[in-house]
Design an enzyme around this catalytic site. Sequence first.
Site, PDB file in Angstrom:
ATOM      1  N   LYS A   1      36.231  39.026  32.304  1.00 35.09           N
ATOM      2  CA  LYS A   1      36.411  39.262  34.403  1.00 35.09           C
ATOM      3  C   LYS A   1      36.774  40.599  33.709  1.00 35.09           C
ATOM      4  CE  LYS A   1      36.249  36.615  37.913  1.00 35.09           C
ATOM      5  NZ  LYS A   1      35.538  34.984  38.071  1.00 35.09           N
TER       6      LYS A   1
ATOM      7  N   ASN B   1      30.317  33.619  51.015  1.00 36.01           N
ATOM      8  CA  ASN B   1      29.065  32.941  49.769  1.00 36.01           C
ATOM      9  C   ASN B   1      29.595  31.565  49.091  1.00 36.01           C
ATOM     10  OD1 ASN B   1      28.255  32.802  46.801  1.00 36.01           O
ATOM     11  ND2 ASN B   1      27.068  34.078  48.031  1.00 36.01           N
TER      12      ASN B   1
END
Length: 427
Positions: A106, A221
């Site tokens: 990440k 999203n």
Amino acid sequence: MSTTYNPYENAQIQFDNVAKSLGLDGGMCEFLRVPQKELHFTIPVKMDNGTTKTFQGFRVKHNIARGPAKGGIRFHPHETADTVRALAMWMTWKCATVDIPLGGGKGGIICDPPSLSAGEMERLCRGYVRQIWNQLGHEADIPAPDVGSNPQCMLWMMDEYETITGAHYPGVITGKPVGMGGSLGRTEATGYGCIYVLKSLLNLKGIVPESTTASMQGFGNVAEYAARMYTELGGKVIAISCWNQADSKAYTFRKADGCDIVQLVGIKDAFGSIDKEKAMELGYEVLPGDAWITQDVDILMPCALENQITPAVFPSISKQVKILMEGANGPTTPDCDPLIKDRGITVLPDFLANAGGVTCSYFEQVQNNMNYYWDKVEVLEKLEYAMTKAFRAVHELSETKSLYMRDAAYVIAIERVANAVKLRGWI
Ligand code: NAD
């Protein structure tokens, strides 16, 4: 009294609980509960007004035993090293749960995207890659978009990487625009993936989607595409909570007979905020931001932020709620899991439910490496197959061993990763 939750501590608590029940040896636990590698760096960016601003960036590889690190880059004003660590760890379990040959990574940049011009954003994206390009690559670490970043950001990052290395490497990053190495279906993948999993669960319970209602947090999203597919299947979304940029507050938009998702998409901005005035004109009730959680619905869909379902808010969750579908990463705090379990709510845990995004990112990379692109139907068929297969494995284990769904998903993921670590001879 409010409790402050640290997502990294949450991720470690969840891991420790399952590791103990699996009887993993001490050395393995010590290794798996922390990232393998972390980069903390600064990114100087020339701003439009002629000054230079220094941004803080992070990239964390939690575990690469099963494959190269994979994970998005979050652009957020409150980004912290611990959030990135937690998310990298969840990526390891996510990739293992859906059984794709990737590890967990990440990234993050502390910044406020709506306040940056397109030029400043481009320089920030390119600056991020300049700091860590030699740690990236389709065989090492593959970033992707996440909160606050988008396909254009990924394309600038890919271009910077290719400029530095002097060759074409579209597989270095995923979530690129379609036509520039992006995969059809990636935009829809996370939200649709949530609903493929939800559909499988409803099927097993003998419930038709048309008979269900839902309330959700977020309209970005993940939430948008989850809401689109859920309503296309006949489900009704009664309430949606999202952030309002204009007055820096969250609001819940409610319509008792069901929100018109396509209509709401028409009045939202690029950051997933619904226009309050236009929503009121369209007949939506506008309630406080946290009202989404108290609605009398069958399914709660937290699809925005971490640490939203806590013991403090749990009593306000309607007794009608039977399913918690976690579209966001880490929306439930570990101290709330026992309450959810006791009330008999079925959890579709984040790293299973929202794994559609990384699964489609993996498909994108496979297509990049082949330099041959599938049509959307093919991508979505492969995605549904992968998500349904992962759900069935988790559900079956949860039934046969009487495990909470989150624990069952953890058992599958941790066993796969621990096995890869053992086979490599690292522990
Ligand atoms: P996004 O930036 O597109 O949307 C975020 C949404 O959250 C927006 O609608 C925003 O208004 C809303 N929001 C922000 N603060 C809020 C608040 N206080 N109250 C109510 N709503 C609020 O983000 P996204 O890509 O949809 O991601 C959402 C979550 O899903 C994150 O946890 C992310 O890590 C996770 N996730 C995303 C993907 C992906 O492919 N996009 C994949 C896996 C997991």
